[in-house]
Design a protein around this motif. Structure first.
Motif, PDB file in Angstrom:
ATOM      1  N   VAL A 107      -0.780  14.011   3.078  1.00  0.00           N
ATOM      2  CA  VAL A 107      -1.089  14.396   4.202  1.00  0.00           C
ATOM      3  C   VAL A 107      -1.341  15.859   4.427  1.00  0.00           C
ATOM      4  N   ASP A 108      -2.592  16.205   4.786  1.00  0.00           N
ATOM      5  CA  ASP A 108      -2.791  17.573   4.822  1.00  0.00           C
ATOM      6  C   ASP A 108      -3.130  17.856   6.503  1.00  0.00           C
ATOM      7  N   ALA A 109      -1.812  18.329   6.908  1.00  0.00           N
ATOM      8  CA  ALA A 109      -2.074  18.584   8.502  1.00  0.00           C
ATOM      9  C   ALA A 109      -3.084  19.612   8.737  1.00  0.00           C
ATOM     10  N   THR A 110      -3.164  20.696   8.289  1.00  0.00           N
ATOM     11  CA  THR A 110      -4.018  21.986   8.398  1.00  0.00           C
ATOM     12  C   THR A 110      -5.454  21.185   8.483  1.00  0.00           C
ATOM     13  N   GLU A 111      -5.832  20.588   7.273  1.00  0.00           N
ATOM     14  CA  GLU A 111      -7.151  19.900   7.284  1.00  0.00           C
ATOM     15  C   GLU A 111      -7.495  18.569   7.677  1.00  0.00           C
ATOM     16  N   ARG A 112      -6.349  18.225   8.465  1.00  0.00           N
ATOM     17  CA  ARG A 112      -6.294  16.914   8.960  1.00  0.00           C
ATOM     18  C   ARG A 112      -7.275  15.814   8.210  1.00  0.00           C
ATOM     19  N   LEU A 113      -6.567  15.949   6.814  1.00  0.00           N
ATOM     20  CA  LEU A 113      -6.730  14.993   5.903  1.00  0.00           C
ATOM     21  C   LEU A 113      -5.957  14.010   5.406  1.00  0.00           C
ATOM     22  N   LEU A 114      -6.004  12.900   5.281  1.00  0.00           N
ATOM     23  CA  LEU A 114      -4.999  11.856   4.721  1.00  0.00           C
ATOM     24  C   LEU A 114      -5.588  11.220   3.506  1.00  0.00           C
ATOM     25  N   ARG A 115      -4.752  11.411   2.370  1.00  0.00           N
ATOM     26  CA  ARG A 115      -5.226  10.817   1.139  1.00  0.00           C
ATOM     27  C   ARG A 115      -4.722   9.619   0.902  1.00  0.00           C
ATOM     28  N   ILE A 116      -5.393   8.657   0.451  1.00  0.00           N
ATOM     29  CA  ILE A 116      -4.800   7.569   0.106  1.00  0.00           C
ATOM     30  C   ILE A 116      -5.089   7.094  -1.323  1.00  0.00           C
ATOM     31  N   PRO A 117      -4.142   6.452  -1.960  1.00  0.00           N
ATOM     32  CA  PRO A 117      -4.214   6.527  -3.481  1.00  0.00           C
ATOM     33  C   PRO A 117      -4.766   4.938  -4.020  1.00  0.00           C
ATOM     34  N   HIS A 118      -5.497   4.278  -2.781  1.00  0.00           N
ATOM     35  CA  HIS A 118      -5.883   2.930  -3.064  1.00  0.00           C
ATOM     36  C   HIS A 118      -7.300   2.809  -2.471  1.00  0.00           C
ATOM     37  N   ALA A 119      -7.943   1.748  -3.148  1.00  0.00           N
ATOM     38  CA  ALA A 119      -9.265   1.456  -2.613  1.00  0.00           C
ATOM     39  C   ALA A 119      -9.345   1.180  -1.282  1.00  0.00           C
ATOM     40  N   ARG A 120     -10.591   1.271  -0.299  1.00  0.00           N
ATOM     41  CA  ARG A 120     -10.702   1.393   0.827  1.00  0.00           C
ATOM     42  C   ARG A 120     -10.540  -0.080   1.286  1.00  0.00           C
ATOM     43  N   THR A 121     -10.725  -1.175   0.581  1.00  0.00           N
ATOM     44  CA  THR A 121     -10.606  -2.608   0.757  1.00  0.00           C
ATOM     45  C   THR A 121      -9.504  -3.288   0.336  1.00  0.00           C
ATOM     46  N   THR A 122      -8.262  -2.566   0.012  1.00  0.00           N
ATOM     47  CA  THR A 122      -7.318  -3.121  -0.466  1.00  0.00           C
ATOM     48  C   THR A 122      -6.012  -3.234   0.459  1.00  0.00           C
ATOM     49  N   PRO A 123      -5.237  -4.304   0.378  1.00  0.00           N
ATOM     50  CA  PRO A 123      -4.110  -4.288   1.403  1.00  0.00           C
ATOM     51  C   PRO A 123      -3.145  -3.265   1.285  1.00  0.00           C
ATOM     52  N   ALA A 124      -2.871  -2.656  -0.063  1.00  0.00           N
ATOM     53  CA  ALA A 124      -2.171  -1.589  -0.030  1.00  0.00           C
ATOM     54  C   ALA A 124      -2.692  -0.241   0.563  1.00  0.00           C
ATOM     55  N   GLY A 125      -4.166   0.053   0.546  1.00  0.00           N
ATOM     56  CA  GLY A 125      -4.475   0.994   1.362  1.00  0.00           C
ATOM     57  C   GLY A 125      -4.522   0.957   2.700  1.00  0.00           C
ATOM     58  N   GLN A 126      -4.310  -0.525   3.328  1.00  0.00           N
ATOM     59  CA  GLN A 126      -4.417  -0.667   4.759  1.00  0.00           C
ATOM     60  C   GLN A 126      -3.152  -0.398   4.973  1.00  0.00           C
ATOM     61  N   GLU A 127      -1.940  -0.706   4.223  1.00  0.00           N
ATOM     62  CA  GLU A 127      -0.529  -0.449   4.721  1.00  0.00           C
ATOM     63  C   GLU A 127      -0.317   1.047   4.527  1.00  0.00           C
ATOM     64  N   CYS A 128      -0.871   1.915   3.851  1.00  0.00           N
ATOM     65  CA  CYS A 128      -0.862   3.348   3.742  1.00  0.00           C
ATOM     66  C   CYS A 128      -1.416   3.771   5.168  1.00  0.00           C
ATOM     67  N   LEU A 129      -2.396   3.158   5.573  1.00  0.00           N
ATOM     68  CA  LEU A 129      -2.940   3.803   7.018  1.00  0.00           C
ATOM     69  C   LEU A 129      -2.158   3.275   7.837  1.00  0.00           C
ATOM     70  N   ARG A 130      -1.435   2.253   7.871  1.00  0.00           N
ATOM     71  CA  ARG A 130      -0.710   1.826   8.879  1.00  0.00           C
ATOM     72  C   ARG A 130       0.428   2.452   9.186  1.00  0.00           C
ATOM     73  N   GLN A 131       0.983   2.943   8.004  1.00  0.00           N
ATOM     74  CA  GLN A 131       2.253   3.739   7.677  1.00  0.00           C
ATOM     75  C   GLN A 131       1.953   5.096   8.519  1.00  0.00           C
ATOM     76  N   TRP A 132       0.779   5.680   7.969  1.00  0.00           N
ATOM     77  CA  TRP A 132       0.504   6.793   8.523  1.00  0.00           C
ATOM     78  C   TRP A 132       0.304   6.842  10.042  1.00  0.00           C
ATOM     79  N   LEU A 133      -0.429   5.921  10.454  1.00  0.00           N
ATOM     80  CA  LEU A 133      -0.436   5.800  12.084  1.00  0.00           C
ATOM     81  C   LEU A 133       0.811   5.670  12.753  1.00  0.00           C
TER      82      LEU A 133
END
Ligand SMILES: [Zn+2]
Length: 230
Positions: free
Chosen positions: A91-117
């Motif tokens: 999570v790069d707070a100054t750049e407002r950038l969230l890096r997720i080490p999974h593909a955009r269509t995967t459950p793991a990627g979705q879970e990263c997004l959910r945890q971040w939210l």
């Protein structure tokens, strides 16, 4: 007894019989004539659980709209970019950038997004709820953040307020209203007349806010419901 799904009731004096509606965002709505009581409505929903399950199944089989490339947290004026498939989680707070080490269509990627939210919501809604609590003099015992599908928040008899992380996607004035609403439940654990009198005392525009929520609630991005990815 099967689990009862959460639902909202919309009164329509023009309809004669109870009717169920399921919206693409998962919200289950009962359209009810004016004079039918909550018990009868609950029995009606209970009788139609198969219909709900079938419809929900239908919805799940629809192609899932992809996870987003940017997330606009309107409530707090933050716009985040998401970099999918990006080596490591970050999570790069100054750049407002969230890096997720999974593909955009995967459950793991979705879970990263959910945890971040969830983390973002905890960080921003905690002081917000405290502020509204101080302003209104309505105390609470504890606050937690979740990703409920059909409700914005709830309040337990012990004074624990559970807020939906998706609130961050709403305009700020609607979050203000929702926080007042849940705090009022620490005094009244129901939606009876005394509850709404208290809500109105702290939020005179609550009727307009409720109407706005119904409309905006249906327009929130599909990804934010975190339906299981196939
Ligand atoms: Zn309520």
């Amino acid at each position: 007894m099967r689990n009862m799904p959460e639902y909202c009731v919309v009164r329509n004096p023009r309809v004669r019989a109870l009717r169920l509606k399921l919206f693409p965002n998962g919200t289950l709505q009962v359209v009810a004539p004016k004079d039918i009581g909550p018990r009868a409505i609950e029995r009606f929903v209970a009788r139609n659980l198969d219909w709900v399950a079938r419809k929900r199944g239908d919805l799940c089989e629809q192609p899932v709209i992809g996870l987003p490339g940017r997330v606009d947290l309107a409530a707090v004026g933050e716009c985040w970019r998401l970099a999918w498939d990006s080596g490591a989680l970050g999570v790069d707070a100054t750049e407002r950038l969230l890096r997720i080490p999974h593909a955009r269509t995967t459950p793991a990627g979705q879970e990263c997004l959910r945890q971040w939210l969830l983390a973002r919501a905890r960080a921003r809604l905690t002081p917000w709820l405290r502020r509204v609590s101080d302003d209104t003099g309505l105390g609470f015992a504890r606050m937690q953040v979740r990703t409920q599908k059909t409700r914005w928040g709830s309040c337990s008899s012990r004074g624990t307020i559970s807020l939906n992380a998706r609130m961050l996607l709403l305009p700020a004035h609607l979050v203000d209203y929702l926080l007042v609403h849940e705090l009022c439940h620490t005094r009244h654990m129901h939606h009876g007349a005394s509850f709404w009198v208290l809500v109105e005392a702290h939020c005179p525009g609550y009727r307009a806010a409720e109407r706005e929520l119904t409309v905006i609630g249906r327009q929130l991005p599909m990804w934010s419901y975190f339906y299981p990815l196939a």
